[in-house]
Design an enzyme around this catalytic site. Structure first.
Site, PDB file in Angstrom:
ATOM      1  N   LYS A  45      -0.451  39.992 -13.529  1.00 52.70           N
ATOM      2  CA  LYS A  45      -1.205  40.700 -12.501  1.00 52.70           C
ATOM      3  C   LYS A  45      -0.562  40.346 -11.174  1.00 52.70           C
ATOM      4  CE  LYS A  45      -4.923  38.419 -14.021  1.00 52.70           C
ATOM      5  NZ  LYS A  45      -5.908  39.484 -14.186  1.00 52.70           N
ATOM      6  N   ARG A  46      -0.983  41.007 -10.079  1.00 51.79           N
ATOM      7  CA  ARG A  46      -0.452  40.608  -8.789  1.00 51.79           C
ATOM      8  C   ARG A  46      -0.740  39.127  -8.536  1.00 51.79           C
ATOM      9  NH1 ARG A  46       1.995  44.540  -5.341  1.00 51.79           N
ATOM     10  NH2 ARG A  46       1.912  42.875  -3.788  1.00 51.79           N
ATOM     11  N   LYS A  68      -6.950  35.246  -7.812  1.00 51.11           N
ATOM     12  CA  LYS A  68      -6.711  35.468  -9.244  1.00 51.11           C
ATOM     13  C   LYS A  68      -6.391  34.153  -9.962  1.00 51.11           C
ATOM     14  CE  LYS A  68      -5.077  40.223  -8.462  1.00 51.11           C
ATOM     15  NZ  LYS A  68      -5.914  41.115  -9.297  1.00 51.11           N
ATOM     16  N   LYS A 107      -6.560  46.229 -21.307  1.00 48.29           N
ATOM     17  CA  LYS A 107      -5.348  46.516 -22.081  1.00 48.29           C
ATOM     18  C   LYS A 107      -5.121  45.425 -23.130  1.00 48.29           C
ATOM     19  CE  LYS A 107      -3.761  48.774 -17.966  1.00 48.29           C
ATOM     20  NZ  LYS A 107      -3.195  48.564 -16.630  1.00 48.29           N
ATOM     21  N   THR A 120      -8.242  45.607 -14.905  1.00 52.01           N
ATOM     22  CA  THR A 120      -7.995  46.615 -15.933  1.00 52.01           C
ATOM     23  C   THR A 120      -6.979  46.089 -16.944  1.00 52.01           C
ATOM     24  OG1 THR A 120      -6.492  47.618 -14.322  1.00 52.01           O
ATOM     25  CG2 THR A 120      -8.607  48.706 -14.667  1.00 52.01           C
TER      26      THR A 120
HETATM   27  C1  26W Z   1      -4.912  47.730   2.941  1.00 51.04           C
HETATM   28  C2  26W Z   1      -4.393  46.699   1.984  1.00 51.04           C
HETATM   29  C3  26W Z   1      -4.910  46.901   0.621  1.00 51.04           C
HETATM   30  C4  26W Z   1      -4.067  47.374  -0.362  1.00 51.04           C
HETATM   31  C5  26W Z   1      -4.546  47.590  -1.654  1.00 51.04           C
HETATM   32  C6  26W Z   1      -6.238  46.652   0.322  1.00 51.04           C
HETATM   33  C7  26W Z   1      -6.718  46.864  -0.949  1.00 51.04           C
HETATM   34  C8  26W Z   1      -5.876  47.339  -1.938  1.00 51.04           C
HETATM   35  C9  26W Z   1      -6.388  47.634  -3.317  1.00 51.04           C
HETATM   36  C10 26W Z   1      -7.812  48.185  -3.267  1.00 51.04           C
HETATM   37  C11 26W Z   1      -6.328  46.438  -4.174  1.00 51.04           C
HETATM   38  C12 26W Z   1      -6.566  46.761  -5.612  1.00 51.04           C
HETATM   39  O1  26W Z   1      -5.684  47.262  -6.291  1.00 51.04           O
HETATM   40  N1  26W Z   1      -7.750  46.443  -6.112  1.00 51.04           N
HETATM   41  C13 26W Z   1      -7.970  46.431  -7.541  1.00 51.04           C
HETATM   42  O2  26W Z   1      -8.470  47.681  -7.971  1.00 51.04           O
HETATM   43  C14 26W Z   1      -8.562  47.707  -9.385  1.00 51.04           C
HETATM   44  C15 26W Z   1      -8.965  49.104  -9.791  1.00 51.04           C
HETATM   45  O3  26W Z   1     -10.295  49.334  -9.461  1.00 51.04           O
HETATM   46  C16 26W Z   1      -9.515  46.658  -9.885  1.00 51.04           C
HETATM   47  O4  26W Z   1      -9.517  46.667 -11.286  1.00 51.04           O
HETATM   48  C17 26W Z   1      -9.112  45.285  -9.384  1.00 51.04           C
HETATM   49  O5  26W Z   1     -10.090  44.329  -9.729  1.00 51.04           O
HETATM   50  C18 26W Z   1      -8.919  45.317  -7.882  1.00 51.04           C
HETATM   51  O6  26W Z   1      -8.386  44.090  -7.426  1.00 51.04           O
END
Ligand code: 26W
Length: 810
Positions: free
Chosen positions: A544-545, A550, A656, A652
């Site tokens: 994951k990232r 995390k 998987k 998610t």
């Molecule tokens: C503006 C900077 C920024 C960039 C990306 C803020 C927030 C994000 C995303 C919302 C981060 C993200 O990918 N969140 C993830 O979304 C998934 C899909 O709903 C979830 O399963 C993850 O828990 C959540 O971390």
């Protein structure tokens, strides 16, 4: 579905080679061949799409517009062939031409137009919306460079540009005639003409938005949707008036400024930075999208009054929020509607999904930036904000704290989440716990005022890709046991597998499949990196990232404890374990990069230590991405989902793993909660504080130092990490963050030390289960059988029914 024979496909492919690349089969490279195949499938999908478009037009159906700054599509050739029912035919045709389908699939670059969970979710949802025959369009930016490629050099992450379009653009259809103009900067002039207020935008810089459409196939349906990716160009090759004034350089500069908008995906995940280029990207894509939707609507209906009945716009996190004032702008300025008329249309159309509760991820744009870059949008935002403020003051009376919390413009900033909550029909979280936290905490005031607005849609994944396609052996077992392939369109049907939970022969086959998948993955890793994975060890995986919440670092703490235990008792029984990590860190996230380096230092130490041989192994997999996940999921046995409770909106990846028969070691966070509900305590390894306990502990005053002093094992682990390993790199910066507060931050913000002991115990329970293969395999089978609710088809049916109010077919 399979309307093509091997001979027909062969002919089509050869035709593309000849006409598009001037090649015969004999002098075609794999690259040519890949492109030719992509073009053949693209043609088929384009034809289907035109039929779909006609049906949607004639039926005057309500359409879904899914706006997202990210679509992490991964590869498409195999996926489209699978959906179109052409996988076998294509493979045969290619074999006849002297090429291997598998090799060509592998040659395709990932379309990495996303960071992580949010982007991959959008990609899975496109597949399900199409399979369920919902008229839907995705919109995003055609980034020239996707998420960076990660190289590990001397244990450290380095970033390389991901120039995916060389091959990837085979899927894209440019549509010059559907270009839109987007305007930045300049000034707004208001005047009265014939008793009407006229708004004119002068002195702006125009950027052309050109669609590069990617057709999206659905499983066993001709219904085809589109992902519209906007490319940015200067409206003229160069500004001729500047030319004639001899300002050649200025003209070229303008062109470069326009094109930089679509240059690169921002690699930040869950971390907001108020960069002006990012705001330009957001407005560029939102404005082009809205204009395109409105233009088509007008062409069909001649009026915009029925707009909300025909369209729903889904805002994927706050990144596309400017769609709200942009729609207002068009209805007010271009259509001449009154404020109230425009506001009704807009608010009946837009819906918002929140994907994170991390404070540092909340978008708050500086008002001066918006004012100078988007002067008309700024005027509209001020009006929305002041009307909302009025309503709030009416509702909450003198409680100015609440009014302040909910304000859209406050302290010189525009708060995008509050704007969404104000304007949207529906606001949803992405798991039960996350949606509860939105109601109880993040948006508590708005929830009190408008409780019905708040919904939950638990995330889901494209189970056709993430089970059937990536794990064909497991797919075959499921079909055989359940007696059909029903589960592909009715994911609940996989539940039937549970009848075999005590069938020794089925359990043995499940184990054999996992073992084969582990070997296949090990083969891939050996070819790519030379690292030899121990396939007799438990494959324990965290991919994951990289983010502190995390808690990859908690995983490391446990591994170091195991390492020390091995050294203390080299002759004791020890279950062989291979710990696999994969993670990209945002390039500016220093701590995350240090954690990557730490994992690599630890890996070097452990893997070179004879005591660990065949027992303990640590591997950092470089450049984790969709196509690597596809190889890894089928080979995984233990899935690490160990975020601090309350922080992971859903996750998610967890789904998987479960679908591929891995067991979860995890906290009660995000969708792990629903997973636990499905599985019961006995089929998941839960540990750690709950979200409520985390909140309580924080209120009482959490002192990580107490855990350090009280727990000898933990103490020693932290001391060792602080001093570092054989490569001489010390990690006291990281351990200090766990023990001391600094710079306003609290010590161990994510409570690793509080959960350490419980985490180690959960690992011991998992190894006990592993020691009894029948028990482990039964648990694994139950996990697969109960994973149906995590199919994206289920999520999309929820959205269609509860939020979009559109029918699903099939
Ligand atoms: C503006 C900077 C920024 C960039 C990306 C803020 C927030 C994000 C995303 C919302 C981060 C993200 O990918 N969140 C993830 O979304 C998934 C899909 O709903 C979830 O399963 C993850 O828990 C959540 O971390």
């Amino acid at each position: 579905m399979a309307e093509y024979t091997k001979a027909q496909l062969t002919e089509l492919i050869i035709g593309k080679l000849n006409r598009n690349f001037g090649r015969t089969v004999d002098d075609a490279t794999p690259t040519h061949m890949f492109k030719a195949c992509a073009l053949v499938l693209r043609d088929i999908m384009s034809r289907h799409q035109m039929e779909t478009g006609n049906q949607v037009w004639e039926g005057q159906q309500r359409q879904v517009h899914y706006l997202s700054l990210e679509f992490l599509m991964g590869r498409s050739l195999e996926k489209n062939a699978y959906n179109l029912g052409l996988l076998d035919t294509l493979a045969e045709a290619l074999e006849g031409l002297g090429f291997s389908a598998a090799d060509l699939f592998e040659a395709e670059p990932d379309a990495g137009l996303g960071n992580g969970g949010l982007g991959r979710l959008a990609a899975c949802y496109l597949d399900s919306m199409t399979t369920l025959e919902i008229p839907a369009t995705g919109y995003s930016i055609c980034y020239e460079l996707g998420i960076f490629k990660q190289k590990i050099i001397n244990g450290k992450q380095e970033e390389l540009a991901d120039n995916w379009l060389g091959l990837g653009d085979a899927w894209l259809i440019p549509k010059m005639d559907e270009a839109e103009e987007v305007r930045f900067g300049g000034k707004i002039v208001h005047s009265w003409v014939n008793g009407q207020n006229k708004t004119e935008h002068v002195g702006y810089t125009a950027v052309l938005a050109i669609p590069r459409d990617m057709e999206i196939s659905g499983y066993q349906t001709k219904h085809t949707n589109t992902l519209r990716l906007w490319d940015a160009k200067s409206p003229l090759p160069v500004d001729m008036s500047l030319y004639s004034r001899g300002e050649y350089l200025k003209a070229v500069e303008q062109q470069a400024m326009a094109e930089v908008i679509a240059k690169v995906l921002y690699p930040d995940d869950n971390h907001y930075e108020g960069k002006s280029l990012r705001l330009k990207q957001q407005y560029f894509f939102v404005s082009a999208t809205v204009q395109s939707i409105v233009r088509k609507h007008r062409a069909q209906y001649g009026t915009l009054r029925n707009f909300p009945r025909k369209h729903v716009i889904q805002i994927n996190d706050t990144h596309p929020t400017l769609v709200i004032p942009e729609l207002m702008r068009i209805f007010l300025d271009d259509e001449g509607y009154s404020w109230d008329e425009a506001w009704h249309i807009v608010t009946d159309t837009v819906c918002y999904t929140n994907h994170t509760v991390l404070a540092e991820a909340l978008e708050r744009w500086p008002q001066d930036l918006i004012e100078s870059l988007l002067p008309r949008i700024w005027e509209i935002l001020k009006e929305i904000a002041s009307r909302y403020q009025h309503q709030l003051e009416g509702y909450f009376g003198g409680d100015m704290n609440r009014v302040a919390r909910m304000a859209i413009i406050w302290g010189g900033e525009v708060r995008m989440a509050n704007l969404c909550v104000c304007a949207c029909q529906a606001v949803n979280g992405v798991s039960a716990l996350h949606s509860d936290i939105l109601k109880r905490d993040v948006f508590q005031d708005a929830y009190q005022r408008e409780p019905d607005k708040f919904k939950n849609v638990t995330n889901g994944i494209d189970h056709r890709r993430w089970l059937s396609q990536v794990n064909p052996k497991l797919d075959a077992l499921v079909r055989e046991c359940t007696g059909s392939d029903d589960y592909l369109l009715h994911p609940d049907a996989i539940r039937d597998l549970e009848r075999f939970k005590d069938d020794k022969s089925v359990l043995d086959r499940l184990q054999a499949i996992k073992q084969e998948n582990k070997r296949a993955f090990a083969g891939y890793v050996a070819r790519e990196s030379g690292i030899i994975l121990n396939t007799d060890a438990v494959f324990d995986v965290q991919v994951k990232r990289l983010h502190e919440y995390k808690r990859q670092l908690l995983n490391v703490l446990h591994i170091v404890a195991l390492y020390q235990q091995l050294h203390d008792n080299p002759n004791a029984d020890f279950t062989p374990q291979t710990f696999l990590f994969g993670a990209k860190a945002a390039p500016g996230y220093h701590v995350a990069k240090q954690i990557i380096q730490l994992i690599n230092s630890l890996a070097a130490q452990v893997n070179a230590d004879p005591i660990c041989k065949d027992r303990l192994q640590v591997v950092f997999l470089e450049n984790y991405r969709v196509s690597l996940a596809e190889k890894l999921m089928p080979a995984s046995e233990l899935s690490e989902q160990i975020s601090t409770a309350g922080k992971e909106a859903s996750g998610t990846g967890n789904m998987k793993f479960m679908m591929n028969g891995a067991l979860t070691i995890g906290t009660l966070d995000g969708a792990n909660v629903e997973m636990h509900q499905q599985l019961g305590d006995e089929n998941i390894f839960l540990f750690g504080l709950t979200a409520d306990q985390v909140a309580d502990l924080r209120r009482q005053g959490y002192r990580s130092m107490d855990y350090y002093h009280r727990n000898q094992v933990l103490h020693r682990v932290i001391d060792q990490i602080s001093a570092g390993f054989g490569d001489g790199v010390a990690y006291s910066d990281l351990t200090n963050r766990l023990l001391y507060s600094a710079g306003g931050g609290i010590a161990d913000e994510y409570l690793l030390l509080a959960d350490f002991d419980s985490y180690c115990q959960a690992h011991r329970r998992s190894l006990e289960a592993y020691a009894d293969p029948d028990r482990w395999n039964r648990m694994s089978l139950i996990n697969i059988a109960r994973s149906g609710i995590f199919a994206a088809d289920r999520s999309i049916r929820d959205y269609a029914r509860d939020i979009w109010h559109v029918p699903t077919r099939r």
